[in-house]
Design a protein around this motif. Structure first.
Motif, PDB file in Angstrom:
ATOM      1  N   ALA A   1       0.827  -1.203   0.000  1.00  0.00           N
ATOM      2  CA  ALA A   1       0.000   0.000   0.000  1.00  0.00           C
ATOM      3  C   ALA A   1       0.865   1.258   0.000  1.00  0.00           C
ATOM      4  CB  ALA A   1      -0.930  -0.008   1.213  1.00  0.00           C
ATOM      5  N   ALA A   2       1.919   1.270   0.832  1.00  0.00           N
ATOM      6  CA  ALA A   2       2.800   2.439   0.901  1.00  0.00           C
ATOM      7  C   ALA A   2       3.534   2.660  -0.411  1.00  0.00           C
ATOM      8  CB  ALA A   2       3.800   2.264   2.043  1.00  0.00           C
ATOM      9  N   ALA A   3       3.754   1.584  -1.159  1.00  0.00           N
ATOM     10  CA  ALA A   3       4.502   1.673  -2.414  1.00  0.00           C
ATOM     11  C   ALA A   3       3.607   1.971  -3.608  1.00  0.00           C
ATOM     12  CB  ALA A   3       5.266   0.377  -2.643  1.00  0.00           C
ATOM     13  N   GLY A   4       2.300   2.154  -3.367  1.00  0.00           N
ATOM     14  CA  GLY A   4       1.413   2.557  -4.446  1.00  0.00           C
ATOM     15  C   GLY A   4       0.685   1.443  -5.145  1.00  0.00           C
ATOM     16  N   HIS A   5       0.683   0.223  -4.582  1.00  0.00           N
ATOM     17  CA  HIS A   5       0.003  -0.915  -5.213  1.00  0.00           C
ATOM     18  C   HIS A   5      -1.365  -1.129  -4.569  1.00  0.00           C
ATOM     19  CE1 HIS A   5       3.472  -2.368  -7.545  1.00  0.00           C
ATOM     20  NE2 HIS A   5       4.206  -1.936  -6.528  1.00  0.00           N
ATOM     21  N   ALA A   6      -2.387  -1.290  -5.388  1.00  0.00           N
ATOM     22  CA  ALA A   6      -3.736  -1.564  -4.895  1.00  0.00           C
ATOM     23  C   ALA A   6      -4.093  -3.035  -5.022  1.00  0.00           C
ATOM     24  CB  ALA A   6      -4.758  -0.724  -5.649  1.00  0.00           C
ATOM     25  N   GLU A   7      -3.341  -3.798  -5.819  1.00  0.00           N
ATOM     26  CA  GLU A   7      -3.577  -5.221  -5.987  1.00  0.00           C
ATOM     27  C   GLU A   7      -2.253  -5.914  -6.286  1.00  0.00           C
ATOM     28  OE1 GLU A   7      -6.401  -5.498  -9.176  1.00  0.00           O
ATOM     29  OE2 GLU A   7      -4.840  -5.297 -10.714  1.00  0.00           O
ATOM     30  N   VAL A   8      -2.299  -7.246  -6.235  1.00  0.00           N
ATOM     31  CA  VAL A   8      -1.070  -8.011  -6.409  1.00  0.00           C
ATOM     32  C   VAL A   8      -1.403  -9.350  -7.063  1.00  0.00           C
ATOM     33  CG1 VAL A   8      -1.277  -8.930  -4.055  1.00  0.00           C
ATOM     34  CG2 VAL A   8       0.943  -8.981  -5.194  1.00  0.00           C
ATOM     35  N   ALA A   9      -0.492  -9.850  -7.905  1.00  0.00           N
ATOM     36  CA  ALA A   9      -0.648 -11.179  -8.484  1.00  0.00           C
ATOM     37  C   ALA A   9      -0.211 -12.223  -7.461  1.00  0.00           C
ATOM     38  CB  ALA A   9       0.179 -11.312  -9.756  1.00  0.00           C
ATOM     39  N   VAL A  10      -1.062 -13.201  -7.203  1.00  0.00           N
ATOM     40  CA  VAL A  10      -0.770 -14.267  -6.247  1.00  0.00           C
ATOM     41  C   VAL A  10      -1.066 -15.612  -6.889  1.00  0.00           C
ATOM     42  CG1 VAL A  10      -1.255 -12.841  -4.220  1.00  0.00           C
ATOM     43  CG2 VAL A  10      -3.103 -14.175  -5.263  1.00  0.00           C
ATOM     44  N   HIS A  11      -0.456 -16.652  -6.339  1.00  0.00           N
ATOM     45  CA  HIS A  11      -0.795 -17.997  -6.790  1.00  0.00           C
ATOM     46  C   HIS A  11      -2.188 -18.362  -6.277  1.00  0.00           C
ATOM     47  CE1 HIS A  11       2.950 -19.237  -8.673  1.00  0.00           C
ATOM     48  NE2 HIS A  11       3.593 -18.613  -7.707  1.00  0.00           N
ATOM     49  N   ARG A  12      -2.949 -18.996  -7.144  1.00  0.00           N
ATOM     50  CA  ARG A  12      -4.245 -19.510  -6.741  1.00  0.00           C
ATOM     51  C   ARG A  12      -4.062 -20.516  -5.606  1.00  0.00           C
ATOM     52  NH1 ARG A  12      -6.112 -23.956  -8.352  1.00  0.00           N
ATOM     53  NH2 ARG A  12      -4.860 -24.122 -10.261  1.00  0.00           N
ATOM     54  N   ARG A  13      -5.025 -20.556  -4.712  1.00  0.00           N
ATOM     55  CA  ARG A  13      -4.953 -21.549  -3.636  1.00  0.00           C
ATOM     56  C   ARG A  13      -5.080 -22.960  -4.235  1.00  0.00           C
ATOM     57  NH1 ARG A  13      -5.414 -18.995   1.323  1.00  0.00           N
ATOM     58  NH2 ARG A  13      -6.522 -17.007   1.338  1.00  0.00           N
ATOM     59  N   PRO A  14      -4.164 -23.874  -3.905  1.00  0.00           N
ATOM     60  CA  PRO A  14      -4.267 -25.231  -4.454  1.00  0.00           C
ATOM     61  C   PRO A  14      -5.578 -25.897  -4.055  1.00  0.00           C
ATOM     62  CG  PRO A  14      -2.112 -24.878  -3.454  1.00  0.00           C
ATOM     63  CD  PRO A  14      -2.949 -23.703  -3.078  1.00  0.00           C
ATOM     64  N   ARG A  15      -6.213 -26.543  -5.027  1.00  0.00           N
ATOM     65  CA  ARG A  15      -7.476 -27.244  -4.777  1.00  0.00           C
ATOM     66  C   ARG A  15      -7.163 -28.716  -4.524  1.00  0.00           C
ATOM     67  NH1 ARG A  15      -9.443 -23.640  -9.471  1.00  0.00           N
ATOM     68  NH2 ARG A  15      -8.422 -25.225 -10.758  1.00  0.00           N
ATOM     69  N   VAL A  16      -7.549 -29.199  -3.370  1.00  0.00           N
ATOM     70  CA  VAL A  16      -7.167 -30.537  -2.915  1.00  0.00           C
ATOM     71  C   VAL A  16      -8.415 -31.363  -2.645  1.00  0.00           C
ATOM     72  CG1 VAL A  16      -5.875 -31.858  -1.191  1.00  0.00           C
ATOM     73  CG2 VAL A  16      -5.077 -29.575  -1.876  1.00  0.00           C
ATOM     74  N   ALA A  17      -8.565 -32.452  -3.394  1.00  0.00           N
ATOM     75  CA  ALA A  17      -9.671 -33.384  -3.175  1.00  0.00           C
ATOM     76  C   ALA A  17      -9.256 -34.419  -2.142  1.00  0.00           C
ATOM     77  CB  ALA A  17     -10.060 -34.061  -4.481  1.00  0.00           C
ATOM     78  N   ILE A  18     -10.165 -34.730  -1.216  1.00  0.00           N
ATOM     79  CA  ILE A  18      -9.839 -35.629  -0.098  1.00  0.00           C
ATOM     80  C   ILE A  18     -10.854 -36.764  -0.063  1.00  0.00           C
ATOM     81  CG2 ILE A  18      -9.568 -35.796   2.395  1.00  0.00           C
ATOM     82  CD1 ILE A  18      -8.886 -32.760   2.313  1.00  0.00           C
ATOM     83  N   LEU A  19     -10.323 -37.983  -0.033  1.00  0.00           N
ATOM     84  CA  LEU A  19     -11.144 -39.187  -0.160  1.00  0.00           C
ATOM     85  C   LEU A  19     -10.722 -40.191   0.908  1.00  0.00           C
ATOM     86  CD1 LEU A  19     -13.036 -40.905  -2.230  1.00  0.00           C
ATOM     87  CD2 LEU A  19     -10.863 -41.764  -3.078  1.00  0.00           C
ATOM     88  N   SER A  20     -11.690 -40.759   1.609  1.00  0.00           N
ATOM     89  CA  SER A  20     -11.411 -41.856   2.544  1.00  0.00           C
ATOM     90  C   SER A  20     -11.936 -43.160   1.954  1.00  0.00           C
ATOM     91  CB  SER A  20     -12.081 -41.605   3.896  1.00  0.00           C
ATOM     92  OG  SER A  20     -11.418 -40.594   4.611  1.00  0.00           O
ATOM     93  N   THR A  21     -11.227 -44.254   2.230  1.00  0.00           N
ATOM     94  CA  THR A  21     -11.672 -45.564   1.756  1.00  0.00           C
ATOM     95  C   THR A  21     -11.849 -46.502   2.943  1.00  0.00           C
ATOM     96  OG1 THR A  21      -9.446 -46.490   1.488  1.00  0.00           O
ATOM     97  CG2 THR A  21     -10.334 -45.221  -0.357  1.00  0.00           C
ATOM     98  N   GLY A  22     -12.835 -47.381   2.836  1.00  0.00           N
ATOM     99  CA  GLY A  22     -13.020 -48.400   3.877  1.00  0.00           C
ATOM    100  C   GLY A  22     -14.474 -48.700   4.125  1.00  0.00           C
TER     101      GLY A  22
END
Length: 412
Positions: free
Chosen positions: A165-186
């Motif tokens: 903010a102090a440096a004049g940026h209103a937004e930033v490029a970020v990595h998307r949050r990893p999408r993790v599928a979770i499965l239980s077996t039994g």
């Protein structure tokens, strides 16, 4: 946890992590506003867009003046406060009453703090003890236009957001949050206990793994419980692949070699390319990793403690790789044993225990008596793991050991 060449079909932890690394590229990026940036991983190099402060400002309340005039009474021209526009210059023999954050007028090279000045009407006398060229923050003291401020791979905190903010940026490029599928077996697993269902075990792994994924920066997707039936498991895995919007599949249970451990053969039938099917660790030996159809798969043991220890060792670095921060290392530190430990045998061994503070202020680790790999109560009671190398001899009380504190891996 050094790498080992023995047992290529069951690598040491470090070797297994190394095999995973090349199969977990960072996910794509998106732009977010600063109020959505905390906790995200920066995906671009950033520089300051302006000088900060953009003009010289007073660092203290006092009087702005030319130091060359400080030996005689000065005529006060008025007052400057933070937010006021820049006024006219301070001419010889004059000063300006100024407050912290206000723009310093042209010509002034010193702010004398108000305690070292004496005012009478519009006349100000500088008292002994005042020093020249003090209490002014020059333009660009904090940031210069074009100066680098952030690198890709930085996990953004409130400090970084404020800097942006102090440096004049209103937004930033970020990595998307990893999408993790979770499965239980039994077949034995259930989400809710039902009296008329016969023998059943409530599934603790999926809720715990979803909590870990969220705490470690991912977005969990619950795929539920799949019975120990090849067609059901094959169909569930194929649906995940067909969806095309998952970055990592995490399974728990069915990864061993029993008659009803179907994860490995079912994945193999779908073209699974394994990086490893077992790991030389205890608990957590039945941990697998690889890809099918380009989708990374981490298979964790069914026993709850083994699943969560393996998640700490493998899921946490997998998420950090996907998020673009590089592989997260286990947060190891040293402690002194309060209780003796037996020899470990051929696998790296993790034992649960409690931490206390010793007489000299250092950490002291006491192993819990119950180390059953299915008992979450002991893991919940513990606040650290002791990490013992493979083939380690017995350790006596008072010896130093490596531990992993849970508060160093937030969310665990």
């Amino acid at each position: 946890m050094g790498a080992s060449t023995k047992g290529a079909d069951m690598p040491e932890i470090a070797e297994a992590l190394s095999r995973m690394e090349g199969m977990l590229p960072a996910v794509g990026t998106e732009r977010v506003a600063l109020d959505k940036a905390a906790g995200r991983v920066c995906a671009e190099s950033l520089a300051a867009r302006l000088d900060a402060p953009p003009f010289a400002v007073a660092a203290m309340d006092g009087y702005a003046l030319r130091w060359a005039d400080a030996g005689a009474p000065l005529r006060c021209l008025g007052t400057a406060r933070a937010g006021d526009p820049l006024g006219g210059p301070v001419s010889p023999g004059t000063c300006l009453r100024i407050f912290t954050g206000a723009p310093v007028p042209p010509g002034a090279d010193t702010v004398v703090v108000q305690e070292l000045a004496e005012a009478a009407g519009d006349r100000v006398r500088i008292l002994p003890g005042a020093e020249p060229h003090r209490h002014i923050r020059a333009a660009g003291d904090n940031l210069r236009t074009g100066a680098p401020i952030l690198r890709p791979g930085t996990r953004l905190t409130a400090r970084h957001v404020g800097l942006l903010a102090a440096a004049g940026h209103a937004e930033v490029a970020v990595h998307r949050r990893p999408r993790v599928a979770i499965l239980s077996t039994g077949n034995e697993l259930s989400e809710r206990f039902a009296v008329d269902r016969g023998a059943q075990i409530l599934d603790a792994n999926r809720p715990a793994l979803k909590a870990l994924v969220q705490a470690w920066g991912g977005v969990p997707r619950d795929l539920g419980i799949v019975p120990d039936e090849p067609d059901a498991l094959s169909s569930a895995l194929a649906r995940v692949l067909d969806a095309g919007d998952i970055d990592l599949l995490v399974t728990s249970g069915g990864a061993s070699v029993g008659d009803f451990d179907l994860v490995c053969p079912t994945l193999a039938a779908l073209g699974f390319a394994p990086a490893f099917r077992k790991v030389r660790m205890r608990p957590g030996k039945a941990t697998l990793f690889g890809q099918f159809g380009g989708l990374p798969v981490l298979g964790l043991p069914g026993n709850a403690v083994a699943a969560l220890v393996s998640a700490l060792v493998f899921l946490r670095p997998a998420l950090s790789l996907l998020a673009g921060t590089g592989r997260a290392a286990l947060p190891e530190e040293r402690a002194i044993l309060a209780t003796p430990l037996p020899a470990t045998g051929p696998r790296t061994t993790f034992l649960r225990g409690r931490l206390d503070r010793g007489p000299a202020g250092g950490a002291v680790f006491a192993v819990l008596a119950d180390q059953d790999n299915a008992m979450l109560s002991g893991l919940a009671e513990a606040d650290a793991l002791v990490l013992r190398p493979a083939d380690a001899p017995p350790a006596a009380a008072g010896e130093p050991v490596s531990i992993i504190r849970f508060d160093r891996a937030p969310g665990f």
